[in-house]
Design a protein around this motif. Structure first.
Motif, mmCIF file in Angstrom:
data_model
loop_
_atom_site.group_PDB
_atom_site.id
_atom_site.type_symbol
_atom_site.label_atom_id
_atom_site.label_comp_id
_atom_site.label_asym_id
_atom_site.label_seq_id
_atom_site.Cartn_x
_atom_site.Cartn_y
_atom_site.Cartn_z
ATOM 1 N N VAL A 102 0.830 -1.185 0.097
ATOM 2 C CA VAL A 102 0.137 0.060 0.206
ATOM 3 C C VAL A 102 0.879 1.346 0.000
ATOM 4 O O VAL A 102 1.536 1.578 0.987
ATOM 5 C CB VAL A 102 -0.932 0.177 1.242
ATOM 6 N N PRO A 103 1.138 1.926 -1.134
ATOM 7 C CA PRO A 103 1.883 2.884 -1.219
ATOM 8 C C PRO A 103 1.496 4.388 -0.218
ATOM 9 O O PRO A 103 2.501 4.903 -0.029
ATOM 10 C CB PRO A 103 1.948 3.418 -2.855
ATOM 11 N N VAL A 104 0.324 4.472 -0.304
ATOM 12 C CA VAL A 104 -0.111 5.597 0.781
ATOM 13 C C VAL A 104 -0.837 4.876 1.965
ATOM 14 O O VAL A 104 -2.247 4.484 1.791
ATOM 15 C CB VAL A 104 -1.107 6.520 0.001
ATOM 16 N N SER A 105 -0.443 5.279 3.069
ATOM 17 C CA SER A 105 -1.083 4.437 4.351
ATOM 18 C C SER A 105 -1.938 5.560 4.817
ATOM 19 O O SER A 105 -1.963 6.617 4.725
ATOM 20 C CB SER A 105 -0.072 4.144 5.209
ATOM 21 N N GLU A 106 -3.192 5.037 5.448
ATOM 22 C CA GLU A 106 -3.865 5.869 6.185
ATOM 23 C C GLU A 106 -3.496 6.219 7.532
ATOM 24 O O GLU A 106 -4.068 6.993 8.255
ATOM 25 C CB GLU A 106 -5.410 4.960 6.332
ATOM 26 N N GLN A 107 -2.526 5.296 7.838
ATOM 27 C CA GLN A 107 -1.972 5.822 9.156
ATOM 28 C C GLN A 107 -1.275 7.173 9.084
ATOM 29 O O GLN A 107 -0.471 7.534 8.554
ATOM 30 C CB GLN A 107 -0.940 4.781 9.569
ATOM 31 N N PRO A 108 -1.476 7.959 10.079
ATOM 32 C CA PRO A 108 -0.837 9.360 10.238
ATOM 33 C C PRO A 108 0.661 9.038 10.652
ATOM 34 O O PRO A 108 1.121 8.067 11.284
ATOM 35 C CB PRO A 108 -1.594 10.152 11.286
ATOM 36 N N ALA A 109 1.350 10.319 10.201
ATOM 37 C CA ALA A 109 2.914 10.020 10.377
ATOM 38 C C ALA A 109 3.060 10.129 12.186
ATOM 39 O O ALA A 109 2.217 10.681 12.610
ATOM 40 C CB ALA A 109 3.409 11.334 9.826
ATOM 41 N N PRO A 110 4.147 9.854 12.565
ATOM 42 C CA PRO A 110 4.426 9.809 14.091
ATOM 43 C C PRO A 110 4.309 11.315 14.497
ATOM 44 O O PRO A 110 4.732 12.241 13.901
ATOM 45 C CB PRO A 110 5.822 9.460 13.975
ATOM 46 N N PHE A 161 3.870 4.293 4.333
ATOM 47 C CA PHE A 161 3.289 3.132 3.317
ATOM 48 C C PHE A 161 3.030 2.174 4.266
ATOM 49 O O PHE A 161 3.513 1.895 5.256
ATOM 50 C CB PHE A 161 4.277 3.216 2.466
ATOM 51 N N GLU A 162 2.389 1.142 3.817
ATOM 52 C CA GLU A 162 2.333 -0.101 4.266
ATOM 53 C C GLU A 162 2.834 -1.411 3.499
ATOM 54 O O GLU A 162 2.557 -1.382 2.214
ATOM 55 C CB GLU A 162 0.785 -0.283 4.478
ATOM 56 N N ILE A 163 3.209 -2.291 4.166
ATOM 57 C CA ILE A 163 3.472 -3.642 3.611
ATOM 58 C C ILE A 163 2.881 -4.697 4.598
ATOM 59 O O ILE A 163 3.184 -4.896 5.693
ATOM 60 C CB ILE A 163 5.108 -3.889 3.588
ATOM 61 N N ASN A 222 11.361 -6.759 11.957
ATOM 62 C CA ASN A 222 10.933 -8.317 12.491
ATOM 63 C C ASN A 222 9.389 -8.078 12.346
ATOM 64 O O ASN A 222 8.619 -8.839 12.984
ATOM 65 C CB ASN A 222 11.350 -8.279 13.790
ATOM 66 N N ASP A 223 8.662 -7.046 11.896
ATOM 67 C CA ASP A 223 7.116 -7.236 11.897
ATOM 68 C C ASP A 223 6.770 -6.284 10.650
ATOM 69 O O ASP A 223 7.528 -5.712 10.147
ATOM 70 C CB ASP A 223 6.630 -6.817 13.125
ATOM 71 N N PHE A 224 5.453 -6.605 10.304
ATOM 72 C CA PHE A 224 4.844 -5.738 9.153
ATOM 73 C C PHE A 224 3.632 -5.092 9.789
ATOM 74 O O PHE A 224 3.021 -5.303 10.699
ATOM 75 C CB PHE A 224 4.545 -6.695 8.229
#
Length: 753
Positions: A635-643, A654-656, A721-723
């Motif tokens: 997912v090249p553009v994540s819905e998760q906000p930046a830190p 982004f998401e993998i 170590n995680d996605f």
């Protein structure tokens, strides 16, 4: 009644007389008072001869077996002196011997001396016993020489001879000499000395065993005991051994003659100390002391016997070589050994120490360095082919200046070519700036078994670590390996280009703190975290486990309404993906690499100019560990906000998603940016890091991120170590002046970090 009593008394008297006859020693006579009577008494051919002196007597002795005492059947000859004097009158001007036909000569309570030809060296001057002898309560005003076994009890020797004289001279014929109570007083003798074990006139010397209990030495020269024999000697000192009046040495009871220094390892001593004559001891093996460390190494046996050498003080000295089947521990005693003479192949001596194949070596508790006097010729502090253990030792290579070769223009503090090597707790290896602290080398032509090097916790490596091969050698199945269990590594891990693939399995890191990124070689189940400017390798921590058991489950975010589809096909690269939309969906079996986006190109490549979106960060793919069977979605553009607090520094979120991924196994995420983009943002490649969002804990974690720059493009890799969601983030503080990265080809020996 009276008659019976008389007869009974008479019978008893007869029986007593008979008993006295049978109890009397064979050969016993009345005390002898003349030379003739003595000569006749000691010439009988009976098993046990006993002679008692009633006056001073003399007996003629000559060379070799002349005038032997006793007969061919005689086993012992006992002379009870009654404190008279027995003079051995020497007939020959060269060599005279007190000789028996195989019997043991026993002298009790007597003064002995010699007469006539008794001047000159020991073989003419001394009373020479060419037979086994036992002396008890004997005083001699002449030195004594023993060719066979001897037992001395309460013996005093006081020889006023005017030449160099040893009170006791022992020829090494394999005999045992036992002394219980001895006084040697040679003060009245010019250059009077103590005991000498000497192989002079012995063609094939055999080791002597000398045991002394309670002895006083007073001499004008040398040590109390001195050994000159290529057979060595076994010496035991018991009780009170007084050497306070020994002129040559009050500390070392035993010396090894300087002409026998090569056989010093064959001299053993219990209850005292021994050193080589004329040297200032710098090292010892047990109670044997040596003037140089090299001499001590030479004394180590080549039969695998473990031998400890102890350095006695900080000193300079020549380099050392070990030999096949030497098993040696060098305890530097907290001192520094500075090498002022190099070793190695004839004509190319450039090593400080050369530890050869087949030897076992432990170096501990001190420091090894190279003198500035030999620095120009010195290229390797320790050239190692042995099984080597290092603990609490500093190897200082800062004075090395002789670079190895044009292909490898470095100096090596420790070079490992063969053997099992342990770099243990307290060890510090220091390289000259930019050079190699230690290498792990492989030679298929010469050392097929390779070298297996382990760095333990508590070790410090200041300099590069090189994993390579011999120049010009080929590699088909390299056997060398490097395992790092801990420690502090202040330098780069440099891998020869021909070993790039092999190194991925031959280098394994289980712990430690690194100045450059070691993530390419960490063990399965481990992770790299970055406290400050250091990289720390530790066991993977599932950061959700502790919080999930005590906190409420994290609610899944509401999915936004599906955005209206654009008119053009979704597959067109010009159309950006909507937030949360996967652009790559695939399945993998047994792990491997999954590609997502094409890498960015350098602006102006092939005469064109890159589009604006091509100049942005591109997520090129992910490498999943072996055993991963799962769907993979990018997912090249994540819905998760930046830190939180990093919004302005966040380049991309982004998401993998890998639903069946096993947490704790390391995977590699790859992405690219251009140098031009970084410069436009006022950043450098070192300012970029990948962050990971843990959906269970709701926390962002900075991942260790490495990079390589080729033709204006920066290729980044990060270990996770995680996605779930990831973010590319700049460091908070921009650099003052952007540094232009040169366009350089990829190195055949890549440097991590």
């Amino acid at each position: 009644m009276k008659l019976k009593t008389y007869r009974f008394a008479a019978a008893v008297a007869v029986l007593l007389a008979l008993c006295l006859v049978f109890m009397a020693p064979v050969g016993a006579t009345e005390p002898v008072t003349t030379n003739g009577a003595f000569k006749e008494a000691v010439a009988e051919n009976i098993e046990d001869i006993v002679v008692t002196l009633g006056d001073d007597v003399s007996y003629d002795v000559g060379p070799w077996g002349q005038n032997a005492l006793g007969g061919k059947d005689t086993k012992t000859i006992t002379i009870n002196g009654n404190y008279h004097t027995l003079t051995f009158n020497q007939l020959d001007s060269d060599w005279n011997n007190v000789h028996t036909n195989g019997a043991t000569l026993i002298l009790n309570n007597v003064k002995i001396t010699n007469g006539e030809h008794n001047d000159g060296p020991w073989n003419r001057h001394d009373i020479n016993f060419n037979c086994s002898v036992k002396l008890t309560n004997v005083y001699s005003d002449k030195a004594l020489a023993f060719k066979k076994g001897a037992t001395l009890t309460n013996v005093t020797i006081n020889d006023p001879n005017t030449s160099d004289t040893y009170a006791i001279w022992i020829q090494p014929n394999g005999q045992t000499v036992t002394i219980n109570g001895l006084t040697i007083d040679m003060i009245g003798c010019s250059n009077g000395r103590g005991i000498k074990i000497d192989e002079q006139y012995v063609d094939n010397p055999v080791k002597v065993t000398l045991s002394i209990t309670d002895a006083t030495f007073k001499t004008e020269e040398k040590s109390a005991i001195i050994v000159k024999s290529k057979a060595g000697a076994d010496i035991t000192l018991n009780g009170n051994i007084d050497i306070s009046n020994v002129a040559g040495d009050n500390d070392f009871a035993v010396w090894i003659d300087e002409d026998s220094a090569a056989y010093a390892n064959l001299v053993t001593i219990t209850g005292g100390s021994v050193k080589v004559e004329g040297v200032d001891p710098v090292a010892k093996i047990d109670n044997v002391y040596y003037g140089t460390l090299a001499d001590a190494i030479t004394a180590v046996p080549t039969d695998g016997t473990k031998t400890t050498i102890t350095l006695l003080k900080s000193t300079e000295g020549a380099g050392i070589k070990t030999a096949d089947r030497q098993n040696v521990v060098i305890d530097f005693g907290g001192f520094t050994y500075t090498i002022n003479g190099l070793v190695g192949s004839t004509g190319t001596e450039s090593n400080g120490f050369q530890l050869l194949k087949g030897s076992d070596v432990e170096l501990k508790n001190g420091k090894i360095a190279v003198s500035e006097d030999v620095s120009e010729a010195a290229g390797i502090l320790i050239q190692n082919y042995a099984n080597l253990t290092l603990s609490d030792i500093t190897l200082d290579g800062t004075n090395l200046e002789n670079e190895h070769s044009e292909a490898y223009p470095y100096c090596y503090t420790l070079s490992n070519n063969c053997g099992i090597v342990s770099i243990g707790d307290g060890t510090v290896i220091i390289a000259k700036d930019g050079y190699v602290a230690f290498d792990v080398c492989y030679s298929e032509s010469y050392y097929k078994t390779g070298t297996q090097v382990t760095v333990e916790s508590g070790a410090t490596i200041n300099g590069n670590i090189e994993f390579g091969i011999w120049t010009g050698d080929s590699v088909s199945n390299p056997a060398s390996s490097l395992r790092i269990n801990g420690g502090t590594i202040n330098g780069n891990l440099v891998v020869d280009g021909e070993l790039t693939e092999a190194a991925k399995s031959l280098i394994v890191i289980y712990g430690g703190t690194f100045s450059s990124n070691p993530s390419a070689y960490i063990a399965s189940g481990y992770e790299v975290v970055q406290p400050g400017n250091q990289y720390l390798v530790q066991k993977y921590v599932d950061r959700s486990s502790s919080s999930s058991s005590s906190s409420k489950p994290v609610e899944e975010p509401e999915q936004p309404e599906e955005p209206e589809q654009p008119e053009q096909p979704v597959v067109e690269p010009e159309t950006p993906a909507a937030p949360g939309e996967a652009t790559v969906e695939t399945e993998v079996t047994d792990g491997g690499e999954v590609e997502f986006e094409a890498p960015v190109e350098e602006p102006g490549v092939d005469g064109g100019s890159a589009a604006a979106d091509e100049d942005e960060a591109k997520i090129t793919g992910v490498v999943l560990p072996t055993g991963t069977d799962s769907e993979v979605a990018f997912v090249p553009v994540s819905e998760q906000p930046a830190p939180a607090g990093q919004e302005e520094n966040t380049k991309k979120v982004f998401e993998i998603n890998v639903p069946t991924y096993e947490k704790g196994k390391p995977a590699t995420i790859k992405f690219t940016m251009t140098v031009a983009e970084l410069e436009a943002d006022g950043k450098e490649a070192a300012d970029v890091a990948l962050w990971h969002f843990d959906e269970e804990t709701g926390e962002w974690t900075k991942l260790v991120t490495s990079y390589t720059i080729v033709d204006g493009v920066v290729y980044f890799e990060a270990i996770t170590n995680d996605f779930s969601p990831f973010a590319i983030i700049y460091e908070d503080e921009p650099v003052d002046e952007p540094v232009e990265e040169p366009e350089t080809p990829a190195s055949p020996a890549p440097v991590l970090g």
